[in-house]
Enzyme design. Sequence first.
Site, short mmCIF file in Angstrom:
data_model
loop_
_atom_site.label_atom_id
_atom_site.label_comp_id
_atom_site.label_asym_id
_atom_site.label_seq_id
_atom_site.Cartn_x
_atom_site.Cartn_y
_atom_site.Cartn_z
N TYR A 14 0.86 -1.09 0.05
CA TYR A 14 0.03 0.01 0.05
C TYR A 14 0.87 1.41 -0.02
CZ TYR A 14 -3.83 -3.54 0.93
OH TYR A 14 -4.35 -4.25 1.09
N HIS A 53 -15.50 -6.66 -2.09
CA HIS A 53 -15.83 -7.93 -2.47
C HIS A 53 -17.11 -8.55 -1.48
CE1 HIS A 53 -11.53 -7.18 -3.47
NE2 HIS A 53 -11.40 -6.91 -2.46
N HIS A 79 -8.53 1.78 -6.33
CA HIS A 79 -7.72 0.82 -5.08
C HIS A 79 -6.12 1.46 -5.46
CE1 HIS A 79 -11.13 -1.69 -4.36
NE2 HIS A 79 -11.38 -1.56 -5.96
N SER A 94 -3.66 -0.83 -4.58
CA SER A 94 -2.90 -1.96 -5.25
C SER A 94 -3.72 -2.75 -6.54
CB SER A 94 -2.91 -3.07 -4.29
OG SER A 94 -4.16 -3.85 -3.83
#
EC number: 4.2.1.10
Length: 147
Positions: A23, A81, A101, A103
């Site tokens: 991150y 998710h 996001h 990543s």
Amino acid sequence: MASILVLHGPNLNLLGTREPEIYGAETLDDINFRLTETARQAGHHLLTLQSNAEYELIDRIHEAKKEGVDFIIINPAAFTHTSVALRDALLGVGIPFIETHLSNVHAREAFRHHSYFSDVAVGVICGFGSQSYELALQAAFSKITGK
């Protein structure tokens, strides 16, 4: 002047110390400061919220509709998710949004490959570290101004 809301999901308050190899070393405050300044310089107003609680993110999305927010940038983090409720809130208010996001979720564990948001988002930006937010903000500016 447009109003843009940036929502940060669970555990993003730990940026700078949590798995920096994934991150990065920047803190959430660093990211928010840079985004706020970029928006201000472009003549827009930026609002931010980080929460580890799904209901707080949902409530903020509902408030955004009442406030006339023009665009949302959301990093749902682990809620990506799992959260039909966040998806429904975003669809319910009808504010265009970009999923973001830090990543590249598609290069990580298989359970991270599915998103409840990407098929209804204006776009998805991932894998560029904190620059993912900056790219999303530039895309939001383009969508808002039609350029």
